[in-house]
Design an enzyme around this catalytic site. Structure first.
Site, mmCIF file in Angstrom:
data_model
loop_
_atom_site.group_PDB
_atom_site.id
_atom_site.type_symbol
_atom_site.label_atom_id
_atom_site.label_comp_id
_atom_site.label_asym_id
_atom_site.label_seq_id
_atom_site.Cartn_x
_atom_site.Cartn_y
_atom_site.Cartn_z
ATOM 1 N N ASP A 244 0.831 -1.215 0.000
ATOM 2 C CA ASP A 244 0.000 0.000 0.000
ATOM 3 C C ASP A 244 0.861 1.259 0.000
ATOM 4 O OD1 ASP A 244 0.749 -0.701 2.605
ATOM 5 O OD2 ASP A 244 -0.878 0.460 3.497
ATOM 6 N N HIS A 245 2.208 1.068 -0.050
ATOM 7 C CA HIS A 245 3.109 2.210 -0.163
ATOM 8 C C HIS A 245 3.973 2.167 -1.428
ATOM 9 C CE1 HIS A 245 2.382 3.984 3.872
ATOM 10 N NE2 HIS A 245 1.903 2.776 4.061
ATOM 11 N N ASP B 38 4.822 4.825 7.520
ATOM 12 C CA ASP B 38 4.263 4.152 8.689
ATOM 13 C C ASP B 38 5.375 4.011 9.712
ATOM 14 O OD1 ASP B 38 2.071 4.017 7.158
ATOM 15 O OD2 ASP B 38 2.013 1.841 6.939
ATOM 16 N N GLU C 68 1.211 9.438 9.524
ATOM 17 C CA GLU C 68 0.167 8.422 9.414
ATOM 18 C C GLU C 68 -0.689 8.499 10.672
ATOM 19 O OE1 GLU C 68 0.039 4.763 10.809
ATOM 20 O OE2 GLU C 68 2.119 4.463 11.444
ATOM 21 N N HIS D 38 -3.402 8.446 5.949
ATOM 22 C CA HIS D 38 -3.316 7.038 6.292
ATOM 23 C C HIS D 38 -4.111 6.749 7.568
ATOM 24 C CE1 HIS D 38 -1.507 3.062 6.953
ATOM 25 N NE2 HIS D 38 -1.016 3.139 5.740
#
Lengths: 658, 600
Positions: free
Chosen positions: B72-73, B178, B203, B414
């Site tokens: 997801d990054h 994150d 995030e 996020h």
């Protein structure tokens, strides 16, 4: 800016740089060549060494025969080996703010500095430098501590006595300051003062100076350092290599535009080509083993050994050596081999790519897996069970004065089938061998020193163009044994400034500017005036705030009281408050226009007289006289403030303010 | 006025497809380039047409930064660089660079080979994309160009995870990616220095959670696994191959050893072994304890944990299986889940966050009847447990990071909008800084007022610093200089030097005032009275009586003159230059008032 030179050893430097109120130590190398004057420390009782005769003076005096022993015409001190420390008296080392370490070989004196001088600062080094440096120190301590020696000789150090001794003892310098090895707690204490840094990391020192380590290509984590302010840049180049071995390539570009480049740690064997030496190493090794002899390789537990193992990995099968055991014996052998595999980020491109696969970057992992290479902490224990001859042994210490290598020298020295191959360049192999003479085993000298040679240096200097070069005096003349080789010295313009031990150099610097920041509110209030095409000026009156060596200009405070009440305050006999200074004035007064202006403002009786240098304007009614010259105006009047201010402002109209 | 603009293309009030555009001092940087696990259509990737409608990506972007290897990054990276087309630099840490292509290839395989999608990026595209990657060290200052520099900080979320500082001149933005503020069994805690960025982009996955101590969670986890195994149940732990998996393996490995347990632990094949190998080679990125002991014992060589084979799922008896992927949205973990779901003795432990739309999210929100492919209904009888092991900072951790970095403003990405709203208020209350939470496609503009750097001549600075050393430091000291602006250089020098440099002469302006004093005494007595008077009034000034009979107040000269005809009136000449204007003017007005009557 000053440079204090604390070490005379060009590859084990220790310098202190004073720069903008910071005191920075560059490396703290430990000169271990002093140990060559001592007898080896045998791991097991050596009848040969214990039977060496005591040394007797020419006149038959025997008072030194307990301390000094003679072996094949050389005299050795029979005592715990001692090291030659960097100079500790040249400046107060407790004032050192930071120590920058360039590679793990150049930090071996660290415990002496951090634990004995009142040092309270921080040490900066890369992670591989610290980890491998720790291994080197632990190995050294282990080598010396595991062979306790009752005797500590000191008689011979007496200046009067030392004069009577044969060379090289007679010429040894600073013997009174030689020290025994440090201990493990001291090593731990010293290393706990280190802060880890990465290449190209900018580290601020007190806001005044910024230091940055750069890859130097010589060893795992080895660095050169940039020490700079906004306007001055010093490059410290120490132990650099342009050859492609295992470490990350040298960063040359970042050394450009230096005012001063301090150059240390060049190759110690400028005439030997490392590639050729590796080839010779392999062929000598193969020949000895084929003839049924053993090979001894005195070495450090990290560094060139990785490259040698990699060469052998490619070479042994083709040379038919697959069945010959390779032993690596060191208290830190296992750690060294393991650590080498986890520093992917510090390795050359090829090795990095392997880690991405993911595979271990060094092939010695495979040599260990296939049992071709075995490692042991010492000759005692498992090794004695596994030991098979003929074999190849890598072990320390390269000085041949302590460590497991002493045992193998005693064991194999008597047979001409065996070979000792010297690869480390730090010690003269003849001196190293002296206490083992007479020796039957073959001695091969293949020094592998990947550091810069003089051709590479001159190319480097041409490329990075420093204004001044500073280097140890050894680099400004040909080597003493090859005085005709003028190519074996640094050649640059202007000539390099050289230093020797205990010298203080004043570096050629003229600082003229400093960085300051103007707050946006202040910047908005400035009124620029174009004086010449493309050049504008603005007068600035501001409050200077300095914190952590950073300067910021803030707008001047607004008056807290309205001007009217201020005037009243003044009348009440209070001295005037701190007011903005008046600017400087420039320009000249055009007479005609000035007179016109005066008349326009109500002065009807203006009279002008010419003088030698200018004019005098007379205002008779006002009893006022104005002397006007090219570069000065003088208003002489009665104490009439209104009149004076009026005239002042009329004059100012014609002048520029700075 | 200088400004910083931020536009999330993904992860704005959402978790998934992280992608944030930042414009700072004329430089454009893209932070992360992720995919969304909850979508299978166009929405799975960020909407790059936001940029491409105005031209090519390479022309617009100065660089791309990837914070860590989670898809997801970085999942959209090959699509972005090879299919949309970007040729500029992409920055990531060494471990991310090593592991990222493997996860991308895995993702590609599942999408193309298993789901049969076409028009997806190919293996070759992943390779070509990775060629554009530049690896960075922690804390290394990377000069992207002459003005733009970036610096990575340890983030502790997964192996190689980093926070990035993006800096142009004195303006800067920090992007956390994150991160995790508490060290765990294999990684250390995130750390940043007091870098005071203009903006911190954080995030906020666990914006409203304050998690109990790690130790309690670990104990709970072990208790649940143990109980389940004791009663003969099978435990499924869906994980991503890298990250939490390693932490939980270390946890179970040591527990098994201590309790002398015999039930088998399996790790689903494929990535895992390779993954553990990466951990061994990049051990410098793990926590201090593991780094310290790795020579004696490499924590990533497991004794009790064995490779899983598909057939094992049907074996009788208890077992623990780690299987990928972590959100039960596809692959082996989902297959095993379907097999075991019907038995109440079994247990599934979800150790991390699940995105909406995944099976993981459904069972965590209490759904017990799932519609599977082909209209089949799966009844979930097994126990479903959620244990927050995913290494995100909780609310406390986020506040802690803000305290560490001291940003001038904060922007949340996020996370879920509702939770963000709560955290935003908390941040604004506690730190008195603005906090933003833009949705995807929404632009936040921040005005900055950076100081302007100029060069000051050392002479001027030293002169002023010396004045600054006088005891009365409460009074602000004023510095006077002339700013020379030439081309693009700004230099602040003393007025004298400015004149000299420009080849101009100084014009001296001097005033001399005649001051009449009523005093019948002799001239020198009068001067002495004036001297005593001034000395008494001007305590902070240097007042001198010179041998020639004149008085100096600082650099102002006062002389008596015999010009006057009136015996009772004396004339003083007060003379000063324009630079002493204030004091000169003050003196004349003071003297005009006459002298105080003598007490003698």
């Amino acid at each position: 800016m000053k440079l204090y030179c604390l070490s005379g050893h060009p590859t084990l430097p220790c310098n202190v740089l004073k720069f903008k109120s910071t005191t920075i130590m560059l490396d703290c190398g430990l000169d271990m060549t002093s140990t060559l004057n001592f007898l080896p420390l045998p791991l097991v009782q050596s009848p040969r060494l214990s039977k060496l005769p005591g040394w007797v003076l020419k006149d038959g005096n025997t008072f030194l025969d307990k301390e000094l022993k003679e072996c094949s015409g050389h005299v050795f001190v029979d005592s715990v080996p001692e090291f030659c420390l960097p100079e500790t008296e040249l400046l107060d080392l407790s004032t050192v703010d930071v120590i920058l370490i360039s590679n793990y070989h150049c930090m071996m004196a660290l415990p002496y500095i951090t634990e004995y001088t009142g040092f309270t600062g921080t040490v900066y080094a890369t992670e591989p430098t610290v980890q491998i440096g720790r291994l080197l120190m632990e190995e050294l301590v282990n080598f010396i501590e595991r062979v306790p020696k009752a005797q500590s000789a000191s008689l011979w150090k007496n200046k009067e006595v030392q004069r009577l001794l044969p060379a090289p003892l007679k010429d040894a310098v600073e013997v009174s300051t030689w020290r025994r090895c440090y201990t493990v707690p001291e090593v731990n204490a010293a290393l706990s003062k280190i802060q880890l840094v990465g290449y190209s990391q900018k580290i601020e020192l007190f806001g005044a100076v910024q230091v940055t380590p750069l890859s130097s290509g010589y060893a795992l984590g080895s660095s050169n350092w940039i020490i700079q302010s906004h306007y001055e840049k010093v490059s410290y180049v120490s132990g650099s290599s342009l050859l492609t071995t295992h470490p990350q390539a040298m960063d040359q570009a970042s050394l450009k535009n230096s005012d001063v480049l301090i150059l240390t740690g060049l190759t110690q064997i400028p005439t030997a080509n490392p590639d050729g030496m590796v080839g010779e190493f392999c062929s000598n090794l193969a020949m000895t083993v084929r003839n049924g002899g053993n090979v001894l390789v005195p070495c450090y537990p990290s560094g060139v050994i990785y490259d040698l193992l990699e060469c052998l990995y490619q070479y042994i099968d083709s040379a038919g050596l697959s069945n010959v055991p390779f032993y690596f014996i060191s208290p830190v052998a296992n750690s060294s081999l393991e650590f080498s595999q986890i520093f992917a980020e510090w390795l050359c491109h090829n090795k990095q790519t392997k880690v991405y696969l993911p595979e271990p970057p060094f092939p010695h992992a495979e040599l260990i897996q296939t049992n071709k290479l075995k490692h042991y902490p010492s000759i005692h224990g498992d090794f004695s069970n596994d030991f098979k001859q003929p074999c190849v042994v890598f072990t320390g210490h390269p000085s041949l004065r302590f460590g497991d290598v002493v045992h193998f020298m005693e064991l194999w020295g008597k047979s001409s089938l065996n070979t000792v191959i010297f690869t480390e360049p730090d010690f003269s192999y003849l001196d190293a061998l002296a206490p083992y003479q007479p020796l039957a085993m073959k001695c091969v000298y293949c020094p592998i020193d990947t550091r810069l040679n003089f051709i590479q240096v001159s190319k480097l200097l041409k490329e990075v163009q420093p204004l001044h070069v500073v280097c140890p005096e050894q680099y400004t003349q040909p080597p003493p044994t090859q005085s005709h080789r003028t190519d074996l010295m640094i050649d640059c313009q202007p000539p390099a400034m050289s230093y020797r031990r205990a010298e203080v150099l004043t570096l050629p610097f003229r600082r003229r500017y400093e960085k300051i920041e103007i707050m946006p509110e202040l910047a908005d209030s400035l009124v620029p005036l174009e004086i010449k095409p493309g050049i504008s000026l603005a007068t600035v009156s501001a409050v200077l705030h300095t914190k952590d060596n950073k300067h910021v200009l803030q707008p001047p405070p607004k008056p807290t009281q309205p001007p009217a009440s201020k005037k009243r305050k003044r009348v009440s006999d209070d001295a005037p408050e701190c007011k903005p200074l008046k600017p400087l004035l420039s320009g000249s007064i055009p007479m005609d226009q000035f007179v016109q202006t005066l008349e326009k403002h109500g002065f009807s009786d203006v009279k002008v007289e010419d003088t030698a240098k200018g004019h005098i304007v007379l205002l008779q009614e006002a009893e006022t006289l104005i002397q006007i010259e090219e570069d000065s105006t003088h208003i002489i009047c009665d104490n009439d403030e209104t009149l004076r201010v009026k005239l002042r402002d009329l004059v100012l109209k014609f002048l520029q303010k700075f | 006025m200088p400004e910083i603009k931020v536009t999330p293309l993904g992860a704005g009030q959402d978790v998934g497809r992280s992608c944030i555009l930042v414009s700072i001092a004329g430089k454009n940087v893209m932070l992360d380039c992720g995919m969304h696990m909850g979508y299978n259509d166009d929405r799975r990737f960020p909407d790059f047409s936001y940029i491409t409608q105005n031209g090519r990506l390479t022309d617009f972007l100065d660089c791309v930064i990837i914070s860590h290897f989670h898809l997801d990054h970085c999942g959209a990276l090959p699509y972005f660089s090879e299919m949309v087309g970007y040729d500029g630099p992409i920055y990531m840490t060494h471990p991310t660079k090593a592991i990222c292509p493997i996860l991308l290839e895995d993702y590609r395989k599942i999408t193309v080979d298993k789901k049969g999608e076409t028009n997806f990026f190919t293996s070759q595209m992943i390779k070509d994309c990775m060629k554009k990657v530049v690896a960075v060290h922690l804390h290394q200052t990377v000069q992207v160009d002459d003005e733009l520099e970036i610096k990575a900080y340890y983030a502790g979320h997964v192996l190689g995870a980093a926070m990035f500082q993006i800096k142009v001149g004195s303006e800067s933005v920090v992007y956390t990616g994150d991160y995790n503020m508490t060290p765990d069994r294999h990684l250390g805690a995130a750390w940043i220095d007091k870098c005071r960025p203009d903006l911190l982009i954080s995030e906020s996955t666990y914006a409203t959670t304050i998690r109990d101590s790690k130790r309690c969670r670990e104990r709970d986890f072990l208790k649940k696994v143990h109980e389940s195994v004791e009663r003969g149940g099978k435990v499924l732990i869906p994980v991503f191959a890298l990250g939490r998996a390693q932490e939980l393996c270390i946890l179970l490995e040591t527990f098994w050893e201590r309790m002398n347990l015999k039930a088998p632990i399996y790790f689903s094949m494929g990535l895992t072994e390779k993954a553990n190998h990466y951990y061994k080679l990049f051990i410098t990125w793990t926590n201090q304890k593991i780094r310290k002991t790795f020579v004696q014992r490499n924590m990533f060589e497991f004794k009790h944990i064995k490779a899983f084979d598909r057939a094992f799922a049907d074996n009788p008896g208890p077992m623990v299986v780690f299987a990928t992927p972590g959100m039960l949205h596809a692959g082996q973990s989902l297959q095993i889940f379907r097999k075991w779901a019907g038995n109440e003795k079994n247990m599934v432990i979800m150790p991390g966050y699940c995105v909406q739309g995944t099976v993981g999210h459904k069972i965590l929100s209490g759904q017990r009847k799932l519609e599977m492919e082909g209209r089949q209904i799966l009844e979930v009888k097994m126990q479903v447990e959620y244990m927050s092991f995913s290494a995100h900072a909780d609310a406390k951790g986020i506040m802690q990071l803000i305290r560490q970095a001291e940003p001038r403003s904060v922007l949340l990405v996020h996370g879920e909008a509702k939770k963000m709203e709560f955290l935003k208020q908390k941040i604004e209350q506690e730190f008195h800084v603005n906090c933003y939470m833009p949705a995807n496609g929404e632009t936040i503009t921040l005005f900055t007022s950076p100081n302007i750097p100029v060069d000051i001549s050392l002479g001027l600075l030293k002169r002023e610093s010396a004045i600054g050393l006088v005891p009365d430091s409460k009074k602000p000291k004023l510095m006077h200089g002339t700013l020379i602006m030439k081309d693009n250089s700004f230099r602040l020098v003393s007025p004298e030097q400015a004149l000299k440099e420009l080849g101009l002469g100084e014009h001296q302006l001097r005033f001399t005032c005649r001051v009449h004093i009523q005093d019948p005494r002799k001239e020198h007595e009068m001067v002495l009275r004036v001297y005593n008077h001034l000395k008494g009034v001007l305590k902070d000034y240097s007042v001198q009586h010179l041998p020639d009979g004149s008085i100096m107040v600082e650099s102002i000269l006062i002389q008596a003159t015999a010009q006057s005809e009136d015996q009772g009136t004396k004339v003083l000449l007060v003379s000063w230059t324009y630079q002493d204007e204030e004091l000169g003017s003050y003196l004349t007005s003071l003297l005009k008032k006459g002298l105080p009557p003598t007490t003698a």
